[in-house]
Write a protein that holds these residues in place. Structure first.
Motif, PDB file in Angstrom:
ATOM      1  N   PRO A  94     -25.166   8.003 -30.417  1.00 52.72           N
ATOM      2  CA  PRO A  94     -23.817   7.922 -31.000  1.00 52.72           C
ATOM      3  C   PRO A  94     -23.245   6.503 -31.026  1.00 52.72           C
ATOM      4  N   VAL A  95     -23.515   5.687 -30.016  1.00 52.78           N
ATOM      5  CA  VAL A  95     -22.978   4.311 -30.032  1.00 52.78           C
ATOM      6  C   VAL A  95     -23.693   3.494 -31.112  1.00 52.78           C
ATOM      7  N   GLN A  96     -24.989   3.688 -31.265  1.00 57.65           N
ATOM      8  CA  GLN A  96     -25.713   2.997 -32.338  1.00 57.65           C
ATOM      9  C   GLN A  96     -25.165   3.427 -33.700  1.00 57.65           C
ATOM     10  N   ALA A  97     -24.926   4.737 -33.858  1.00 58.23           N
ATOM     11  CA  ALA A  97     -24.428   5.245 -35.142  1.00 58.23           C
ATOM     12  C   ALA A  97     -23.053   4.665 -35.450  1.00 58.23           C
ATOM     13  N   CYS A 110     -26.808  -9.858 -30.384  1.00 59.51           N
ATOM     14  CA  CYS A 110     -26.051  -9.375 -29.217  1.00 59.51           C
ATOM     15  C   CYS A 110     -26.065  -7.859 -29.104  1.00 59.51           C
ATOM     16  N   THR A 111     -26.481  -7.183 -30.184  1.00 52.69           N
ATOM     17  CA  THR A 111     -26.221  -5.749 -30.326  1.00 52.69           C
ATOM     18  C   THR A 111     -26.851  -4.873 -29.238  1.00 52.69           C
ATOM     19  N   PRO A 112     -28.109  -5.082 -28.854  1.00 50.83           N
ATOM     20  CA  PRO A 112     -28.639  -4.204 -27.796  1.00 50.83           C
ATOM     21  C   PRO A 112     -27.803  -4.265 -26.518  1.00 50.83           C
ATOM     22  N   GLY A 113     -27.429  -5.473 -26.122  1.00 45.82           N
ATOM     23  CA  GLY A 113     -26.618  -5.621 -24.916  1.00 45.82           C
ATOM     24  C   GLY A 113     -25.228  -5.035 -25.096  1.00 45.82           C
ATOM     25  N   ARG A 119     -21.875   1.818 -23.929  1.00 39.74           N
ATOM     26  CA  ARG A 119     -22.306   3.111 -23.367  1.00 39.74           C
ATOM     27  C   ARG A 119     -21.766   3.270 -21.946  1.00 39.74           C
ATOM     28  N   GLN A 120     -21.861   2.202 -21.159  1.00 39.96           N
ATOM     29  CA  GLN A 120     -21.344   2.234 -19.785  1.00 39.96           C
ATOM     30  C   GLN A 120     -19.835   2.452 -19.786  1.00 39.96           C
ATOM     31  N   LEU A 121     -19.127   1.731 -20.654  1.00 37.52           N
ATOM     32  CA  LEU A 121     -17.667   1.870 -20.723  1.00 37.52           C
ATOM     33  C   LEU A 121     -17.285   3.318 -21.018  1.00 37.52           C
ATOM     34  N   LEU A 122     -17.921   3.910 -22.020  1.00 37.86           N
ATOM     35  CA  LEU A 122     -17.532   5.263 -22.432  1.00 37.86           C
ATOM     36  C   LEU A 122     -17.903   6.313 -21.398  1.00 37.86           C
ATOM     37  N   LYS A 123     -18.912   6.013 -20.573  1.00 40.74           N
ATOM     38  CA  LYS A 123     -19.224   6.942 -19.470  1.00 40.74           C
ATOM     39  C   LYS A 123     -18.099   6.912 -18.438  1.00 40.74           C
ATOM     40  N   GLN A 124     -17.567   5.699 -18.199  1.00 43.62           N
ATOM     41  CA  GLN A 124     -16.505   5.553 -17.193  1.00 43.62           C
ATOM     42  C   GLN A 124     -15.147   5.951 -17.746  1.00 43.62           C
ATOM     43  N   SER A 156     -13.696   4.379 -32.619  1.00 43.59           N
ATOM     44  CA  SER A 156     -14.084   5.588 -33.364  1.00 43.59           C
ATOM     45  C   SER A 156     -14.732   6.603 -32.426  1.00 43.59           C
ATOM     46  N   LEU A 157     -15.449   6.107 -31.424  1.00 44.45           N
ATOM     47  CA  LEU A 157     -16.073   7.012 -30.455  1.00 44.45           C
ATOM     48  C   LEU A 157     -15.009   7.630 -29.559  1.00 44.45           C
TER      49      LEU A 157
END
Ligand code: FES
Ligand code: FES
Length: 165
Positions: A94-97, A110-113, A119-124, A156-157
């Motif tokens: 979903p973050v890639q999309a 920079c995109t992979p990092g 992903r970490q932010l949205l988990k927290q 958007s996420l």
């Protein structure tokens, strides 16, 4: 020059769900183990000062700059890299999309990092404010986008999370 006296250390790490082993010098950085020994070149090296965040991976559930970790310190851990995110079959994480949909990348270096950090932010924090997003990404440098579309992608996420309230 080959230092015949350099001791090698065996490490075994679960990477993207697969157990990987290597015999490495104690000074080897995790980012080099991932890229050079395991061939996972989606984890990028953008600086030599631990500032750019291009090398960010997930180690045991925490987003970490892999250039700041000795590979021997990761022995026994479970690591997810950018290659491990997409579920397969051509689908994106979903973050890639969201990055794709909101044009949150240009050169992509920079995109992979960035994606690992988001992903970490949205988990927290599944519903971060714009200022929380910008604050969380201060350790990830993008020289192309001006960050606006990256923030939009993350927002958007967050609104997607609201749709499931
Ligand atoms: Fe790790 Fe830049 S390569 S922070
Ligand atoms: Fe080029 Fe971020 S898209 S550095």
């Amino acid at each position: 020059m080959i230092d015949a006296g350099e001791r090698h250390h065996a490490v075994t790490i679960e990477v993207n769900g697969i157990s990987r082993s290597a015999s490495i010098e104690a000074r080897k950085l995790l980012v080099h183990l991932l890229r050079d020994d395991f061939g996972l070149t989606g984890t990028h090296i953008g600086c030599d000062t631990s500032q750019c965040g291009a090398c960010t991976v997930d180690i045991d559930g925490q987003a970490v700059k892999s250039c700041t970790v000795l590979a021997v310190m990761a022995d026994g851990s479970s690591i997810t890299t950018i290659e491990g995110l997409a579920p397969g079959g051509g689908a994106l994480h979903p973050v890639q999309a969201a990055f794709h949909e909101h044009h949150a990348l240009q050169c992509g270096f920079c995109t992979p990092g960035m994606i690992m950090a988001v992903r970490q932010l949205l988990k927290q924090n599944p519903d971060p404010t714009e200022s929380e997003i910008r604050h969380h990404l201060t350790g990830n440098i993008c020289r192309c986008t001006g960050y606006t579309n990256i923030v939009r992608a993350v927002q958007s996420l967050a609104s997607e999370a609201h749709r499931h309230d």
